[in-house]
Design a protein around this motif. Structure first.
Motif, PDB file in Angstrom:
ATOM      1  N   ARG A 139       0.801  -1.336  -0.043  1.00 12.45           N
ATOM      2  CA  ARG A 139      -0.037   0.106   0.102  1.00 12.45           C
ATOM      3  C   ARG A 139       0.958   1.260  -0.042  1.00 12.45           C
ATOM      4  O   ARG A 139       0.607   2.249  -0.586  1.00 12.45           O
ATOM      5  CB  ARG A 139      -1.042  -0.236   1.109  1.00 12.45           C
ATOM      6  CG  ARG A 139      -1.979   1.127   1.072  1.00 12.45           C
ATOM      7  CD  ARG A 139      -2.823   1.107   2.323  1.00 12.45           C
ATOM      8  NE  ARG A 139      -3.928  -0.026   2.139  1.00 12.45           N
ATOM      9  CZ  ARG A 139      -4.795  -0.111   1.325  1.00 12.45           C
ATOM     10  NH1 ARG A 139      -5.281   1.002   0.768  1.00 12.45           N
ATOM     11  NH2 ARG A 139      -5.553  -1.051   1.437  1.00 12.45           N
ATOM     12  N   ASP A 174       0.551   3.756  -2.821  1.00  6.73           N
ATOM     13  CA  ASP A 174       0.274   5.406  -2.600  1.00  6.73           C
ATOM     14  C   ASP A 174       1.604   6.329  -3.205  1.00  6.73           C
ATOM     15  O   ASP A 174       1.083   7.579  -3.563  1.00  6.73           O
ATOM     16  CB  ASP A 174       0.317   5.541  -1.278  1.00  6.73           C
ATOM     17  CG  ASP A 174      -1.157   4.955  -0.526  1.00  6.73           C
ATOM     18  OD1 ASP A 174      -1.961   4.542  -1.481  1.00  6.73           O
ATOM     19  OD2 ASP A 174      -1.242   4.557   0.561  1.00  6.73           O
ATOM     20  N   ARG A 231     -12.977  -4.146  -6.225  1.00  2.00           N
ATOM     21  CA  ARG A 231     -13.238  -2.964  -5.384  1.00  2.00           C
ATOM     22  C   ARG A 231     -13.306  -3.183  -4.095  1.00  2.00           C
ATOM     23  O   ARG A 231     -12.929  -2.469  -3.145  1.00  2.00           O
ATOM     24  CB  ARG A 231     -14.571  -2.186  -5.999  1.00  2.00           C
ATOM     25  CG  ARG A 231     -14.560  -1.815  -7.252  1.00  2.00           C
ATOM     26  CD  ARG A 231     -15.554  -0.237  -7.465  1.00  2.00           C
ATOM     27  NE  ARG A 231     -15.048   0.732  -7.138  1.00  2.00           N
ATOM     28  CZ  ARG A 231     -15.889   1.950  -6.985  1.00  2.00           C
ATOM     29  NH1 ARG A 231     -17.034   1.711  -7.029  1.00  2.00           N
ATOM     30  NH2 ARG A 231     -15.195   2.822  -6.469  1.00  2.00           N
ATOM     31  N   HIS A 237     -11.421   0.191  -2.650  1.00  2.00           N
ATOM     32  CA  HIS A 237     -11.239   1.138  -3.557  1.00  2.00           C
ATOM     33  C   HIS A 237     -12.827   1.795  -3.834  1.00  2.00           C
ATOM     34  O   HIS A 237     -13.801   1.279  -3.629  1.00  2.00           O
ATOM     35  CB  HIS A 237     -11.151   0.459  -4.844  1.00  2.00           C
ATOM     36  CG  HIS A 237     -11.129   1.260  -6.337  1.00  2.00           C
ATOM     37  ND1 HIS A 237     -12.347   1.777  -6.947  1.00  2.00           N
ATOM     38  CD2 HIS A 237      -9.984   1.668  -6.751  1.00  2.00           C
ATOM     39  CE1 HIS A 237     -11.988   2.544  -7.949  1.00  2.00           C
ATOM     40  NE2 HIS A 237     -10.507   2.551  -7.811  1.00  2.00           N
ATOM     41  N   SER A 256     -10.922   7.420  -5.644  1.00  2.00           N
ATOM     42  CA  SER A 256      -9.635   6.726  -5.951  1.00  2.00           C
ATOM     43  C   SER A 256      -8.956   7.075  -7.244  1.00  2.00           C
ATOM     44  O   SER A 256     -10.073   7.464  -8.221  1.00  2.00           O
ATOM     45  CB  SER A 256      -9.690   5.251  -6.028  1.00  2.00           C
ATOM     46  OG  SER A 256      -8.502   4.585  -6.007  1.00  2.00           O
ATOM     47  N   ARG A 257      -7.896   7.310  -7.191  1.00  2.00           N
ATOM     48  CA  ARG A 257      -7.048   7.594  -8.662  1.00  2.00           C
ATOM     49  C   ARG A 257      -6.740   6.342  -9.343  1.00  2.00           C
ATOM     50  O   ARG A 257      -6.190   6.368 -10.193  1.00  2.00           O
ATOM     51  CB  ARG A 257      -6.099   8.568  -8.299  1.00  2.00           C
ATOM     52  CG  ARG A 257      -6.430   9.877  -7.803  1.00  2.00           C
ATOM     53  CD  ARG A 257      -5.153  10.885  -7.327  1.00  2.00           C
ATOM     54  NE  ARG A 257      -3.947  10.837  -8.280  1.00  2.00           N
ATOM     55  CZ  ARG A 257      -3.049  11.524  -8.045  1.00  2.00           C
ATOM     56  NH1 ARG A 257      -2.851  11.892  -6.734  1.00  2.00           N
ATOM     57  NH2 ARG A 257      -2.195  11.317  -8.845  1.00  2.00           N
TER      58      ARG A 257
END
Length: 264
Positions: free
Chosen positions: A49, A53, A75, A80, A84-85
Motif C-alpha cells: 500500500r 500510494d 473494488r 477502492h 480513488s485515482r
C-alpha cells in the motif's frame, strides 16, 4: 535499489522511471496481497500500500490494478471507492473503472449471461460433494477454487467442471491459476487489458507485475521500453523476478522515488 539485480534489470528500471508518462499495471492477488483461502479476505500488505500510494503521488504516473476478479469484488478487496485515482481492470480486462468516468463494460450478450448462470449451477451441483471446493461467480463466467480441497478432490472438481464446459460451451476460454480454474464466455486477457489501458492513458512505457500463469499473457505482450516484474519462482517472460510481495513493494517504491526526484 534491491540487491541481486543485474545491469540489464537496473537499466530497465531506470528507463521506465524516466519515461514521460508511466502506466504501472499491477495484478492484485499474490502480487499486492497474499493468496487467501477465503478470496474475499485478500487485502494489500502495508508495504504494498505504501508503494502504491507513492506511485499514485508520483508525477505523470497512472496506477492500475489488473485482475481476473469481477470488478465488484476487486473494488472490495482493493478497498477502492469513487474518490480513488487507481484505474481498475476486472475480469481479465472485460470491464474497467476509470477515475471521473466510472464503470466501463464491454458488451454483454443476454444468451451468454443465461448460459453462464446455467453452467455455474451445473458446476455447483456437480462439485457439491467435494469438500473444500468453491464455485466463484464472475461477471463473464465462474471460477473453481480448490485451495482448501485435498489434491484428489481438487483434481476431481476440475475434471467434472471441464467436462461440463466442454460439453455445453466448448468455445469458452479456460484459464488455470494458483488453485483456481476460470471459465469465461469473453476472451479478453491481461494482455488486451494492458493494451487498452496503454491506449486510454497515452502511456509512453508500462510496468506490469504479476505472480501467476494468467499474468504471463501481459508479461509476454510488453515491448522493449516496458518492464515486466514477476513475484515468485517459475518460468516467466518478466525482466525482473522478485521472491515476494515485500521485494516487489521495495522495487515499486524505488520507481516512485526516482520519478518524483527527477521532477523536483
Amino acid at each position: 535499489m534491491s540487491d541481486g539485480l543485474d545491469s540489464a534489470a537496473r537499466a530497465a528500471i531506470a528507463r521506465v522511471a524516466a519515461t514521460d508518462l508511466l502506466l504501472v499495471a499491477l495484478d492484485f492477488d499474490g502480487t499486492l496481497s497474499p493468496l487467501e483461502d477465503e478470496p474475499m479476505d485478500a487485502r494489500m500488505l502495508p508495504a504494498a500500500r505504501v508503494a502504491v500510494d507513492a506511485l499514485i503521488a508520483a508525477p505523470r504516473t497512472v496506477v492500475a490494478f489488473v485482475s481476473g476478479r469481477s470488478l465488484v469484488d476487486l473494488r472490495v478487496i482493493a478497498e477502492h471507492d469513487d474518490a480513488s485515482r487507481v484505474v481498475l481492470a476486472g475480469s481479465h480486462g472485460a470491464e474497467f473503472w476509470f477515475p471521473g468516468e466510472g464503470f466501463v463494460r464491454h458488451g454483454e450478450d443476454a444468451a451468454a449471461v443465461a448460459l453462464r448462470d446455467t453452467l455455474r449451477a451445473h458446476a455447483e451441483e456437480a462439485t457439491a460433494h467435494l469438500e473444500g471446493v468453491w464455485i466463484e461467480p464472475k461477471t463473464f463466467g465462474f471460477g473453481v477454487h480448490t485451495r482448501r480441497a485435498e489434491p484428489a478432490a481438487a483434481e476431481e472438481a476440475n475434471r467434472l467442471v471441464d467436462a461440463i464446459v466442454t460439453a455445453e460451451a466448448p468455445e469458452w476460454r479456460r484459464r488455470a491459476g494458483h488453485n483456481i480454474v476460470e471459465y469465461a464466455f469473453r476472451h479478453e486477457g491481461k494482455d488486451s487489458a494492458v493494451a487498452e489501458l496503454r491506449e486510454r492513458t497515452g502511456a509512453t512505457a508500462v510496468v506490469f507485475a504479476g505472480d501467476d500463469t494468467t499474468d504471463e499473457d501481459a508479461l509476454q505482450s510488453l515491448g522493449s521500453t516496458d518492464l515486466g516484474l514477476r513475484v515468485g519462482a517459475g518460468p516467466s517472460a518478466a525482466t525482473v523476478c522478485v521472491p515476494d510481495i515485500a521485494a516487489l513493494s521495495e522495487l515499486l517504491s524505488v520507481i516512485a522515488a526516482d520519478r518524483t526526484g527527477a521532477r523536483e
